[in-house]
Write a protein that holds these residues in place. Structure first.
Motif, short mmCIF file in Angstrom:
data_model
loop_
_atom_site.label_atom_id
_atom_site.label_comp_id
_atom_site.label_asym_id
_atom_site.label_seq_id
_atom_site.Cartn_x
_atom_site.Cartn_y
_atom_site.Cartn_z
N ASP A 1 51.93 -12.12 -21.76
CA ASP A 1 53.21 -12.25 -22.31
C ASP A 1 53.66 -13.84 -22.13
OD1 ASP A 1 53.68 -12.12 -19.77
OD2 ASP A 1 55.34 -10.97 -19.93
N ARG A 2 53.04 -14.54 -21.75
CA ARG A 2 53.54 -15.96 -21.47
C ARG A 2 52.40 -17.05 -21.58
NH1 ARG A 2 55.57 -14.52 -15.73
NH2 ARG A 2 55.72 -12.37 -16.78
N ALA A 3 52.34 -18.37 -21.63
CA ALA A 3 51.55 -19.37 -21.77
C ALA A 3 51.06 -19.53 -20.26
CB ALA A 3 52.03 -20.45 -22.45
N TRP A 4 50.09 -18.50 -19.96
CA TRP A 4 49.97 -18.68 -18.40
C TRP A 4 49.10 -19.68 -17.89
CZ3 TRP A 4 45.48 -18.99 -15.30
CH2 TRP A 4 45.64 -18.97 -14.02
N PHE A 5 48.13 -20.35 -18.56
CA PHE A 5 47.59 -21.40 -18.27
C PHE A 5 48.26 -22.50 -18.13
CE2 PHE A 5 44.99 -25.10 -19.30
CZ PHE A 5 44.07 -25.18 -18.35
N ASP A 6 49.05 -22.85 -19.31
CA ASP A 6 50.06 -23.96 -19.19
C ASP A 6 51.15 -23.83 -18.24
OD1 ASP A 6 51.08 -26.19 -20.78
OD2 ASP A 6 53.05 -24.96 -20.65
N ILE A 7 51.43 -22.90 -17.72
CA ILE A 7 52.57 -22.67 -16.54
C ILE A 7 51.70 -22.86 -15.42
CG2 ILE A 7 54.08 -21.12 -15.51
CD1 ILE A 7 54.49 -19.77 -18.15
N ALA A 8 50.69 -22.29 -15.08
CA ALA A 8 49.96 -22.46 -13.75
C ALA A 8 49.46 -23.84 -13.68
CB ALA A 8 48.57 -21.49 -13.81
N LEU A 9 48.86 -24.54 -14.66
CA LEU A 9 48.67 -25.67 -14.60
C LEU A 9 49.55 -26.95 -14.27
CD1 LEU A 9 45.81 -27.55 -14.44
CD2 LEU A 9 46.40 -28.09 -16.72
N ASN A 10 50.61 -26.79 -15.23
CA ASN A 10 51.73 -27.87 -15.30
C ASN A 10 53.08 -27.60 -14.51
OD1 ASN A 10 50.07 -29.43 -17.15
ND2 ASN A 10 50.43 -27.96 -18.70
N GLN A 11 53.36 -26.29 -14.31
CA GLN A 11 54.23 -26.18 -13.37
C GLN A 11 53.99 -25.59 -11.93
OE1 GLN A 11 57.29 -23.63 -15.57
NE2 GLN A 11 56.46 -24.37 -17.64
N VAL A 12 53.09 -24.32 -12.03
CA VAL A 12 52.86 -24.05 -10.49
C VAL A 12 52.08 -24.85 -9.76
CG1 VAL A 12 51.98 -21.99 -9.49
CG2 VAL A 12 53.15 -21.73 -11.48
N ALA A 13 50.95 -25.59 -10.23
CA ALA A 13 50.18 -26.17 -9.30
C ALA A 13 50.89 -27.43 -8.62
CB ALA A 13 48.87 -26.78 -10.17
N PRO A 14 51.80 -28.39 -9.48
CA PRO A 14 52.46 -29.30 -8.85
C PRO A 14 53.55 -28.67 -7.70
CG PRO A 14 52.53 -29.66 -11.23
CD PRO A 14 52.02 -28.36 -10.87
N LYS A 15 54.05 -27.62 -7.98
CA LYS A 15 54.93 -26.94 -6.81
C LYS A 15 53.96 -26.53 -5.48
CE LYS A 15 58.75 -25.06 -9.66
NZ LYS A 15 59.43 -23.67 -9.98
N LEU A 16 52.76 -25.97 -6.01
CA LEU A 16 51.72 -25.76 -4.68
C LEU A 16 51.44 -26.89 -4.15
CD1 LEU A 16 49.49 -22.94 -6.73
CD2 LEU A 16 50.99 -22.67 -4.61
N GLY A 17 51.37 -28.20 -4.65
CA GLY A 17 51.09 -29.28 -3.98
C GLY A 17 52.07 -29.60 -3.07
N GLN A 18 53.23 -29.42 -3.49
CA GLN A 18 54.49 -29.76 -2.70
C GLN A 18 54.84 -28.81 -1.55
OE1 GLN A 18 57.93 -29.87 -5.42
NE2 GLN A 18 57.06 -31.62 -6.46
N VAL A 19 54.66 -27.55 -1.69
CA VAL A 19 54.76 -26.47 -0.86
C VAL A 19 53.61 -26.30 0.16
CG1 VAL A 19 55.63 -23.84 -0.41
CG2 VAL A 19 56.61 -25.18 -2.30
#
Length: 515
Positions: free
Chosen positions: A156-174
């Motif tokens: 129901d969402r653009a999972w790959f785009d969200i995971a790659l461009n939003q979540v991965a950078p946050k994981l790199g910080q946290v």
């Protein structure tokens, strides 16, 4: 448990680990020539021993890595020591390493919605990677599980785009590769844990126990262990086994106690004076409990942890170097000392009828307990832990064993506001209870779940039914069920009960070291 190997042995281990990587891993990975991250996709990560073991096993299963069992053990040790996690980085997530059952996690929505829908948040939080490597992990998911975008919660969402461009950078910080916690731990002085310890804990099938533990260093962070103690009912406890320590604090032990094979997952304090974690059955990890061990003077347990106004009760204080007078706080006196030695003091205590409700500090000589003694007027409510749980059918001629669940009753007295169920309540601690089952809802009652799903014994241990179709049930369905577990505490003239939800479901066919 946690003494570092000698400089020579450490150097040899490092050389062996690097040699194994060069000999076994560079068919796919490359040597970068950079001192900070010398091996691609290896040096950009830090993990627990279990995390590294899972990664190497995956390389064997999916990439054809050829490695001997001894090389595998050496490589896990090397990577966990040089690219592990600091104590502060594992502290809040150790439940998954300790195999604590029925833990309910809570993570930020950006992580919960993207990653935790498939596996635990702890599995993510027990890794450290560069931002680039977190992005590579997203690509790995798409390559290895191309249907990931089609799962519920992703399509129901653009999972790959969200995971790659939003979540991965946050994981790199946290959960980035380079952290202050890791730098501080690498620079910290490491203390030897060889010697004599005292341990207190709880095991579902036997109850509270105390033991003296002797740990002897064998070299290269490997140890022998002996245990000698007793359960609260006086049954002797004897055990022996071995252990290994990773990352200079993270203990993994295998001991046989009274003929039963057990596992230990413990973390040493940074000063090397205490060990905390969980001990559980090797073949049934649900059946285990928390343990605490100390090397120096201190109190490890007070059992039971409550006394009612006007009541006279036998109390056991466990610990190490328990010398001096026993003090139980205002309104509670020691009537007599039944027995005592260096590790255990048993007293008859009496609470005044006018003693104020609340917690008391327990002291033996100059030592004080972190676990308070609760004084109360009457039992106000009982909570059952866990509040929600899962058990799994098994056996029945199949290869997978039943996954049990077990329960304890926690008593509370009303606080100063006199209203049970508020933050003001006084926690009394674990109390003996009788156990029963009932259908959770009308559907469970209609389907006869109470008859087929399993049974609970007087220790609060639930054993589910057999796996496989049951011809007695409608459409020959299996023995799953939806139940309520009720624990009833009899305290003086009071009878107070609490409920817990239990879902009995099918077998778990894929079990990872970190789910």
């Amino acid at each position: 448990m946690f003494a570092l190997a000698s400089v020579g042995a450490s150097s040899a281990l490092a050389a062996d680990g690097e040699s194994i990587i060069r000999d076994r891993c560079l068919g796919c990975h490359v040597e970068t020539g950079e001192s900070a991250t010398p091996f691609s996709r290896i040096s950009e990560q830090r993990k627990t021993p279990e995390g590294w073991l899972m990664a190497i096993s995956r390389m064997q299963q999916q990439r054809g890595l050829v490695i001997t069992p001894e090389e595998k053990r050496t490589l896990v040790k090397y990577l966990a020591d040089t690219q592990g996690l600091a104590p502060a980085e594992t502290r809040e997530l150790r439940y998954v390493l300790e195999k604590q059952p029925n833990v309910t996690e809570s993570f930020e929505p950006w992580l919960q919605d993207t990653c935790v829908r498939c596996h635990s948040g702890a599995r993510i939080g027990l890794q450290r990677r560069t931002e680039e490597d977190w992005k590579w992990l997203v690509h790995f998911h798409m390559g290895q599980q191309p249907t990931a975008e089609l799962h519920a919660g992703a399509r129901d969402r653009a999972w790959f785009d969200i995971a790659l461009n939003q979540v991965a950078p946050k994981l790199g910080q946290v959960y980035g590769l380079n952290t202050q916690e890791w730098s501080d731990w690498q620079a910290a002085d490491k203390q030897s844990l060889s010697g004599r310890w005292v341990m207190s804990g709880y095991l579902p099938e036997k109850g509270q126990f105390d033991a003296t533990v002797h740990i002897s260093e064998l070299g290269n962070d490997k140890y022998s262990v002996t245990m000698d103690g007793q359960y609260a009912d006086g049954t002797p406890l004897t055990g022996k086994g071995s252990g290994i320590v990773y990352t200079s604090y993270d203990w993994r032990g295998a001991v046989t106690i009274n003929g039963v094979k057990m596992r230990q997952v413990l973390a040493a304090s940074e000063d090397g004076q205490s060990l905390n974690g969980r001990m559980f059955k090797r073949d049934d990890d649900v059946l285990g409990g928390q343990v605490t061990a100390i090397k120096g003077a201190g109190i490890t347990a007070v059992s039971p942890s409550y006394i009612r106004q006007g009541e006279r009760k036998l109390l056991t204080i466990s610990g190490n170097k328990l010398n001096g007078s026993v003090h139980l706080g205002a309104g509670v006196k020691v009537v007599s000392v039944v027995s005592r030695d260096d590790n255990r003091v048993v007293v008859v205590a009496e609470a005044s009828q006018r003693a104020e409700s609340g917690h008391r500090e327990v002291r033996v000589g100059k030592l004080s307990s972190e676990m308070p003694l609760a004084v109360y007027d009457q039992l106000a409510r009982v909570d059952i832990t866990p509040s929600d749980s899962i058990a799994r059918v098994g056996g029945g001629g199949g290869a997978l064993a039943k996954q049990k669940s077990w329960y304890r009753a926690v008593g509370y007295a009303a606080g100063a506001d006199g209203k049970p169920g508020t933050e003001d309540d006084i926690r009394l601690g674990y109390m003996p209870a009788s156990w029963s089952l009932k259908p959770f809802d009308e559907i469970a009652e209609h389907d006869g779940d109470i008859k087929y799903a399993g049974t609970i014994d007087d220790r609060g241990i639930f054993t589910p039914g057999d796996a496989g179709p049951n011809p007695e049930r409608k459409m020959s369905t299996n023995n799953v069920g939806n139940l309520t577990v009720t624990g009833t505490v009899h305290d003086g003239n009071q009878v107070v009960s609490g409920d817990s939800h239990l879902l009995v479901t099918v077998q778990k066919f894929v079990r990872a070291l970190i789910d």
